[in-house]
Design an enzyme around this catalytic site. Structure first.
Site, mmCIF file in Angstrom:
data_model
loop_
_atom_site.group_PDB
_atom_site.id
_atom_site.type_symbol
_atom_site.label_atom_id
_atom_site.label_comp_id
_atom_site.label_asym_id
_atom_site.label_seq_id
_atom_site.Cartn_x
_atom_site.Cartn_y
_atom_site.Cartn_z
ATOM 1 N N GLY A 10 -3.740 0.728 -14.444
ATOM 2 C CA GLY A 10 -5.041 0.352 -13.920
ATOM 3 C C GLY A 10 -6.155 0.679 -14.893
ATOM 4 O O GLY A 10 -6.163 0.210 -16.038
ATOM 5 N N ASP A 60 0.845 -1.179 0.000
ATOM 6 C CA ASP A 60 0.000 0.000 0.000
ATOM 7 C C ASP A 60 0.888 1.240 0.000
ATOM 8 O O ASP A 60 1.592 1.515 0.982
ATOM 9 C CB ASP A 60 -0.890 -0.022 1.242
ATOM 10 C CG ASP A 60 -1.871 1.122 1.326
ATOM 11 O OD1 ASP A 60 -1.724 2.127 0.583
ATOM 12 O OD2 ASP A 60 -2.795 1.035 2.159
ATOM 13 N N ILE A 61 0.863 1.980 -1.083
ATOM 14 C CA ILE A 61 1.730 3.155 -1.217
ATOM 15 C C ILE A 61 1.444 4.196 -0.144
ATOM 16 O O ILE A 61 2.344 4.944 0.247
ATOM 17 C CB ILE A 61 1.620 3.755 -2.645
ATOM 18 C CG1 ILE A 61 2.811 4.666 -2.943
ATOM 19 C CG2 ILE A 61 0.281 4.454 -2.852
ATOM 20 C CD1 ILE A 61 2.946 5.051 -4.398
ATOM 21 N N ASP A 74 -5.292 7.056 -6.748
ATOM 22 C CA ASP A 74 -5.658 8.447 -6.497
ATOM 23 C C ASP A 74 -6.631 8.553 -5.324
ATOM 24 O O ASP A 74 -6.415 9.337 -4.394
ATOM 25 C CB ASP A 74 -6.265 9.035 -7.777
ATOM 26 C CG ASP A 74 -6.458 10.537 -7.736
ATOM 27 O OD1 ASP A 74 -5.865 11.215 -6.878
ATOM 28 O OD2 ASP A 74 -7.195 11.044 -8.608
ATOM 29 N N TYR A 84 -6.651 3.129 -16.698
ATOM 30 C CA TYR A 84 -6.247 3.771 -17.946
ATOM 31 C C TYR A 84 -5.811 2.771 -19.011
ATOM 32 O O TYR A 84 -5.572 3.150 -20.146
ATOM 33 C CB TYR A 84 -5.160 4.806 -17.692
ATOM 34 C CG TYR A 84 -5.677 6.130 -17.145
ATOM 35 C CD1 TYR A 84 -6.999 6.310 -16.749
ATOM 36 C CD2 TYR A 84 -4.834 7.215 -17.027
ATOM 37 C CE1 TYR A 84 -7.461 7.511 -16.256
ATOM 38 C CE2 TYR A 84 -5.279 8.435 -16.535
ATOM 39 C CZ TYR A 84 -6.600 8.573 -16.154
ATOM 40 O OH TYR A 84 -7.051 9.777 -15.677
#
Length: 172
Positions: free
Chosen positions: A123, A9-10, A33, A125
């Site tokens: 993802g 998890d960033i 995001d 995109y």
């Protein structure tokens, strides 16, 4: 400069800056995001609104990057970048590479020593994760690190982590 691949998890990374795969509005969204906006708290949204009111009234262009504070994140800064959307016909690999190089340029301006990247555009995109991995590794290795001593690719899922690990090994 060290480059590592981490599955995780960033928003939990103990680095100076994390990179947000943002949309051009900078006002939050889904995926990485949305997770970053939720973890950073409402102050991040307000900082992004201020950017839209002042420096970026038309939004952040694809391939460019801009920073805000990290607010409630462990990271001091969030570097927002907008990846190209394959599904919308944005298929120029140079735009994808620019997300990584421009984010590192912003990190150097901030004097960040460590930066965590997600798999930008892999993802919703629609870019192929292997192409994103190869482009990302090539892009970060092409720039002078400046203050950046550590780059982490923090990825969601085994397949994406494996793609980045393979690209890193291929690059030597």
């Amino acid at each position: 400069m060290r480059i590592s691949v981490v599955e995780g998890d960033i928003t939990e990374r103990q680095v100076d800056a994390i990179v947000n795969a943002a949309n051009s509005s900078l006002l939050g969204g889904g995926g990485v995001d949305g997770a970053i906006h939720r973890a950073a708290g409402p102050e991040l949204l307000e900082a992004c609104r201020e950017l839209r009111r002042t420096r970026l009234p038309a939004g952040l262009p694809v391939g460019d990057a801009v920073a805000t504070q990290g607010f409630r994140l462990p990271a001091r800064w969030v570097i927002h970048t907008v990846g190209p959307n394959w599904n919308a016909g944005q298929r120029d690999r140079a735009l994808l590479a620019s997300c990584f190089t421009q984010s590192l340029a912003v990190a150097r301006e901030l004097r960040a020593g460590s930066v965590a990247f997600p798999a930008i555009s892999a993802g919703i995109y629609g870019w192929d994760r292997d192409e994103v991995a190869a482009t990302a590794i090539e892009a970060v290795r092409s720039v002078k690190p400046g203050s950046v001593e550590l780059i982490e690719f923090v990825l969601f899922g085994d397949a994406t982590a494996a793609a980045f690990t393979a690209a890193l090994h291929r690059a030597g």
